[in-house]
Design a protein around this motif. Structure first.
Motif, PDB file in Angstrom:
ATOM      1  N   ALA A  70      11.501   4.084  -1.456  1.00  7.25           N
ATOM      2  CA  ALA A  70      12.647   3.881  -0.951  1.00  7.25           C
ATOM      3  C   ALA A  70      13.238   5.281  -1.544  1.00  7.25           C
ATOM      4  O   ALA A  70      13.677   5.631  -0.040  1.00  7.25           O
ATOM      5  CB  ALA A  70      12.883   3.086  -2.169  1.00  7.25           C
ATOM      6  N   GLU A  76      17.116   1.300  -0.355  1.00  5.85           N
ATOM      7  CA  GLU A  76      17.663   0.962  -1.914  1.00  5.85           C
ATOM      8  C   GLU A  76      16.137   0.363  -1.997  1.00  5.85           C
ATOM      9  O   GLU A  76      14.953   0.127  -1.307  1.00  5.85           O
ATOM     10  CB  GLU A  76      18.590  -0.539  -1.320  1.00  5.85           C
ATOM     11  CG  GLU A  76      19.657   0.396  -1.152  1.00  5.85           C
ATOM     12  CD  GLU A  76      20.448   0.801  -2.508  1.00  5.85           C
ATOM     13  OE1 GLU A  76      20.209   1.110  -3.705  1.00  5.85           O
ATOM     14  OE2 GLU A  76      21.649   1.847  -2.207  1.00  5.85           O
ATOM     15  N   ALA A  77      15.832   0.844  -3.299  1.00  8.55           N
ATOM     16  CA  ALA A  77      14.341  -0.193  -4.068  1.00  8.55           C
ATOM     17  C   ALA A  77      14.024  -1.559  -3.194  1.00  8.55           C
ATOM     18  O   ALA A  77      12.914  -2.072  -3.582  1.00  8.55           O
ATOM     19  CB  ALA A  77      14.902   0.032  -5.817  1.00  8.55           C
ATOM     20  N   SER A  78      15.221  -2.473  -3.595  1.00 11.04           N
ATOM     21  CA  SER A  78      15.365  -3.467  -3.308  1.00 11.04           C
ATOM     22  C   SER A  78      14.877  -4.132  -2.095  1.00 11.04           C
ATOM     23  O   SER A  78      14.179  -4.819  -1.715  1.00 11.04           O
ATOM     24  CB  SER A  78      17.130  -4.728  -3.795  1.00 11.04           C
ATOM     25  OG  SER A  78      17.753  -4.349  -2.769  1.00 11.04           O
ATOM     26  N   HIS A  79      15.112  -3.094  -1.286  1.00  6.89           N
ATOM     27  CA  HIS A  79      14.641  -3.327  -0.160  1.00  6.89           C
ATOM     28  C   HIS A  79      13.722  -3.297   0.391  1.00  6.89           C
ATOM     29  O   HIS A  79      12.650  -3.653   0.598  1.00  6.89           O
ATOM     30  CB  HIS A  79      15.466  -2.475   1.223  1.00  6.89           C
ATOM     31  CG  HIS A  79      15.381  -2.185   2.222  1.00  6.89           C
ATOM     32  ND1 HIS A  79      15.468  -3.257   2.933  1.00  6.89           N
ATOM     33  CD2 HIS A  79      14.096  -1.388   3.422  1.00  6.89           C
ATOM     34  CE1 HIS A  79      15.021  -2.932   4.663  1.00  6.89           C
ATOM     35  NE2 HIS A  79      14.580  -1.953   4.061  1.00  6.89           N
ATOM     36  N   THR A  81      11.165  -3.452  -2.098  1.00  8.42           N
ATOM     37  CA  THR A  81      10.495  -4.329  -3.102  1.00  8.42           C
ATOM     38  C   THR A  81      10.166  -5.555  -2.166  1.00  8.42           C
ATOM     39  O   THR A  81       8.933  -6.594  -1.936  1.00  8.42           O
ATOM     40  CB  THR A  81      11.034  -4.314  -4.082  1.00  8.42           C
ATOM     41  OG1 THR A  81      11.485  -3.645  -4.664  1.00  8.42           O
ATOM     42  CG2 THR A  81      11.005  -6.344  -4.921  1.00  8.42           C
ATOM     43  N   ARG A  82      10.792  -5.572  -1.070  1.00 10.18           N
ATOM     44  CA  ARG A  82      10.876  -6.900  -0.266  1.00 10.18           C
ATOM     45  C   ARG A  82      10.249  -6.825   0.719  1.00 10.18           C
ATOM     46  O   ARG A  82       8.840  -7.706   1.205  1.00 10.18           O
ATOM     47  CB  ARG A  82      12.273  -7.693   0.410  1.00 10.18           C
ATOM     48  CG  ARG A  82      13.256  -8.534  -0.844  1.00 10.18           C
ATOM     49  CD  ARG A  82      14.433  -8.944  -0.007  1.00 10.18           C
ATOM     50  NE  ARG A  82      15.771  -7.564   0.311  1.00 10.18           N
ATOM     51  CZ  ARG A  82      16.085  -6.911  -0.068  1.00 10.18           C
ATOM     52  NH1 ARG A  82      16.810  -7.179  -0.833  1.00 10.18           N
ATOM     53  NH2 ARG A  82      17.158  -6.202   0.920  1.00 10.18           N
ATOM     54  N   THR A  83      10.346  -5.911   1.491  1.00 10.97           N
ATOM     55  CA  THR A  83       9.601  -5.244   2.434  1.00 10.97           C
ATOM     56  C   THR A  83       7.740  -4.985   1.939  1.00 10.97           C
ATOM     57  O   THR A  83       7.169  -5.743   2.458  1.00 10.97           O
ATOM     58  CB  THR A  83       9.990  -4.084   2.955  1.00 10.97           C
ATOM     59  OG1 THR A  83      11.386  -4.162   3.083  1.00 10.97           O
ATOM     60  CG2 THR A  83       8.869  -3.957   4.100  1.00 10.97           C
ATOM     61  N   GLN A  85       6.390  -7.272  -0.288  1.00 12.38           N
ATOM     62  CA  GLN A  85       6.569  -8.557  -0.165  1.00 12.38           C
ATOM     63  C   GLN A  85       5.670  -9.367   0.677  1.00 12.38           C
ATOM     64  O   GLN A  85       4.895  -9.596   0.368  1.00 12.38           O
ATOM     65  CB  GLN A  85       7.447  -8.900  -1.302  1.00 12.38           C
ATOM     66  CG  GLN A  85       7.684  -8.850  -2.850  1.00 12.38           C
ATOM     67  CD  GLN A  85       8.622  -9.432  -3.499  1.00 12.38           C
ATOM     68  OE1 GLN A  85       9.399 -10.093  -3.270  1.00 12.38           O
ATOM     69  NE2 GLN A  85       8.751  -9.449  -5.100  1.00 12.38           N
TER      70      GLN A  85
END
Length: 165
Positions: A70, A76-79, A81-83, A85
């Motif tokens: 990230a 963002e870290a959440s971005h 994480t989704r990618t 996955q």
């Protein structure tokens, strides 16, 4: 609350203004959705731009933690994480234990991920080869050298800028 102004800097030279203009144009051209879709069709890799950027970043380094990915991608870290996955479900990346911290994981390319990155790079290079066909090998070497130098200086400036904050 008003934002603080940027620190005073000397006015940009006409050469730097032209470089900034050229970079803006090339960024626009390279990030157009239609251009990305064409490149992915040529490469045979059905991924969005964020997934390709993450794959390329993982390919250019040892396995990284999602937080480091990230940071390197400026998202963002959440971005991430989704990618990750999405890429994991597609078989392009896998999670491996972090050798420095058994509780953490790092993201690593699979063989399919390495092949996908190679196809994307090859398709991009073919298009670039066509666009730069009239350039001499000397001009291409000079451009590559200057681009790498510019990126290194940008990265160095970004690190210095982060340290100042």
């Amino acid at each position: 609350m008003p934002t603080s102004p940027l620190p005073a800097a000397p006015a940009a030279s006409p050469e730097v203004v032209e470089i900034e203009r050229a970079l803006t144009r090339i960024t626009y051209l390279s990030t157009r959705a239609r251009q990305h879709e064409r490149l992915m069709a040529l490469a045979g890799v059905p991924l969005d731009r964020a997934a390709v950027a993450l794959l390329r970043q993982v390919a250019e380094s040892d396995p990284l933690r999602p937080g480091e990915l990230a940071h390197r991608l400026g998202v963002e870290a959440s971005h991430v994480t989704r990618t990750v996955q999405q890429l994991q479900k597609s078989g392009y990346v896998t999670r491996v234990p972090d050798p420095d911290d058994g509780r953490a994981q790092r993201i690593q390319l699979t063989d399919a991920g390495r092949r996908a990155v190679a196809r994307v790079r090859e398709a991009g290079a073919r298009g670039m080869q066509l666009a730069l066909a009239d350039w001499s090998p000397k001009e291409l070497r000079e451009l590559a050298t200057l681009f790498h130098r510019m990126v290194d200086d940008f990265l160095s400036y970004a690190v210095d800028d982060e340290a100042d904050q």
